[in-house]
Design a protein around this motif. Sequence first.
Motif, mmCIF file in Angstrom:
data_model
loop_
_atom_site.group_PDB
_atom_site.id
_atom_site.type_symbol
_atom_site.label_atom_id
_atom_site.label_comp_id
_atom_site.label_asym_id
_atom_site.label_seq_id
_atom_site.Cartn_x
_atom_site.Cartn_y
_atom_site.Cartn_z
ATOM 1 N N GLY A 68 2.044 27.495 25.125
ATOM 2 C CA GLY A 68 0.755 27.578 25.098
ATOM 3 C C GLY A 68 -0.123 27.630 23.719
ATOM 4 O O GLY A 68 -1.062 27.577 23.560
ATOM 5 N N GLY A 69 0.727 27.490 22.791
ATOM 6 C CA GLY A 69 0.260 27.566 21.310
ATOM 7 C C GLY A 69 -0.159 26.156 20.956
ATOM 8 O O GLY A 69 0.308 24.911 21.574
ATOM 9 N N ASP A 70 -1.229 25.782 20.198
ATOM 10 C CA ASP A 70 -1.802 24.793 19.551
ATOM 11 C C ASP A 70 -1.560 24.690 18.105
ATOM 12 O O ASP A 70 -1.809 25.585 17.474
ATOM 13 N N TYR A 71 -1.312 23.562 17.886
ATOM 14 C CA TYR A 71 -0.600 23.261 16.423
ATOM 15 C C TYR A 71 -1.241 21.820 15.997
ATOM 16 O O TYR A 71 -1.733 21.109 16.785
ATOM 17 N N ALA A 72 -1.407 21.515 14.819
ATOM 18 C CA ALA A 72 -1.783 20.588 14.182
ATOM 19 C C ALA A 72 -0.835 19.994 12.910
ATOM 20 O O ALA A 72 -0.211 20.833 12.339
ATOM 21 N N PHE A 73 -0.774 18.699 12.725
ATOM 22 C CA PHE A 73 -0.183 18.108 11.643
ATOM 23 C C PHE A 73 -0.700 16.858 10.978
ATOM 24 O O PHE A 73 -1.504 16.316 12.098
ATOM 25 N N THR A 74 -0.697 16.411 9.926
ATOM 26 C CA THR A 74 -1.270 15.214 9.447
ATOM 27 C C THR A 74 -0.262 13.711 9.512
ATOM 28 O O THR A 74 0.851 13.977 9.037
ATOM 29 N N ILE A 75 -0.732 12.843 10.068
ATOM 30 C CA ILE A 75 -0.223 11.564 10.173
ATOM 31 C C ILE A 75 -1.017 10.613 9.120
ATOM 32 O O ILE A 75 -2.118 10.659 8.772
ATOM 33 N N ARG A 76 -0.268 9.976 8.255
ATOM 34 C CA ARG A 76 -0.571 9.064 7.265
ATOM 35 C C ARG A 76 -0.520 7.672 7.592
ATOM 36 O O ARG A 76 0.690 7.025 7.271
ATOM 37 N N ALA A 77 -1.254 7.289 8.314
ATOM 38 C CA ALA A 77 -1.364 5.853 9.166
ATOM 39 C C ALA A 77 -2.589 5.560 9.849
ATOM 40 O O ALA A 77 -3.490 6.339 9.916
ATOM 41 N N GLU A 78 -2.882 4.344 9.928
ATOM 42 C CA GLU A 78 -3.905 3.674 10.733
ATOM 43 C C GLU A 78 -3.404 3.754 12.041
ATOM 44 O O GLU A 78 -2.839 3.284 12.545
ATOM 45 N N LEU A 79 -4.668 4.699 12.762
ATOM 46 C CA LEU A 79 -4.252 4.672 14.193
ATOM 47 C C LEU A 79 -5.429 3.873 14.899
ATOM 48 O O LEU A 79 -6.626 3.917 14.416
ATOM 49 N N MET A 105 0.785 -1.278 0.134
ATOM 50 C CA MET A 105 0.027 0.016 0.043
ATOM 51 C C MET A 105 0.832 1.350 -0.034
ATOM 52 O O MET A 105 1.605 1.457 0.742
ATOM 53 N N SER A 106 0.668 2.156 -0.961
ATOM 54 C CA SER A 106 1.288 3.318 -0.992
ATOM 55 C C SER A 106 0.919 4.333 0.102
ATOM 56 O O SER A 106 -0.125 4.073 0.503
ATOM 57 N N SER A 107 2.171 5.300 0.432
ATOM 58 C CA SER A 107 1.377 6.396 1.289
ATOM 59 C C SER A 107 0.254 7.105 0.894
ATOM 60 O O SER A 107 -0.685 7.635 1.766
ATOM 61 N N MET A 108 0.084 7.363 -0.486
ATOM 62 C CA MET A 108 -1.156 7.979 -1.147
ATOM 63 C C MET A 108 -2.392 7.130 -0.381
ATOM 64 O O MET A 108 -3.551 7.859 -0.400
ATOM 65 N N ASN A 109 -2.588 5.865 -0.314
ATOM 66 C CA ASN A 109 -3.688 5.085 0.093
ATOM 67 C C ASN A 109 -3.963 4.915 1.764
ATOM 68 O O ASN A 109 -5.002 4.573 1.941
ATOM 69 N N LEU A 110 -2.915 5.416 2.395
ATOM 70 C CA LEU A 110 -3.235 5.243 3.854
ATOM 71 C C LEU A 110 -3.974 6.081 4.308
ATOM 72 O O LEU A 110 -3.924 7.361 3.910
ATOM 73 N N PRO A 111 -4.880 6.193 5.560
ATOM 74 C CA PRO A 111 -5.959 7.069 5.942
ATOM 75 C C PRO A 111 -4.992 8.238 6.638
ATOM 76 O O PRO A 111 -3.844 7.874 6.757
ATOM 77 N N GLU A 112 -5.457 9.446 6.709
ATOM 78 C CA GLU A 112 -5.020 10.362 7.383
ATOM 79 C C GLU A 112 -5.648 10.518 8.702
ATOM 80 O O GLU A 112 -6.799 10.774 8.837
ATOM 81 N N THR A 113 -4.733 10.986 9.684
ATOM 82 C CA THR A 113 -5.347 11.547 10.941
ATOM 83 C C THR A 113 -4.552 12.651 11.439
ATOM 84 O O THR A 113 -3.529 12.998 11.099
ATOM 85 N N THR A 114 -5.285 13.614 11.929
ATOM 86 C CA THR A 114 -4.762 14.963 12.322
ATOM 87 C C THR A 114 -4.099 14.702 13.911
ATOM 88 O O THR A 114 -4.902 14.114 14.672
ATOM 89 N N ALA A 115 -3.019 15.198 13.997
ATOM 90 C CA ALA A 115 -2.450 15.116 15.420
ATOM 91 C C ALA A 115 -2.341 16.558 15.699
ATOM 92 O O ALA A 115 -1.943 17.506 15.262
#
Length: 87
Positions: A76-87, A1-11
């Motif tokens: 105190g800052g809140d940030y987000a990034f995307t993880i390409r994996a099944e959590l 499975m390529s990384s393009m097909n992995l589900p995305e989760t926001t961290a």
Amino acid sequence: MSSMNLPETTAYVRITQHSWQQGKMEGEVQAAEYRWQFQWCFRKGQLSVKPSLGRALIQEPLGRFLERCDYQLEPGGDYAFTIRAEL
């Protein structure tokens, strides 16, 4: 499975402490139902993530995010990034 097909989760990242003098940053990260505390010693390039449950899923993407954005991160800052994996 390529990384393009992995589900995305926001961290979601919150910085709780940041010390340029000590060369470290601390905070918490949450993704799906997981929640971790982290300490990043950026001068040494060491990232510690606790607890161990699910750590393998977050350690590498969190490390890349911190390295890419470290100068922009504030306590105190809140940030987000995307993880390409099944959590």
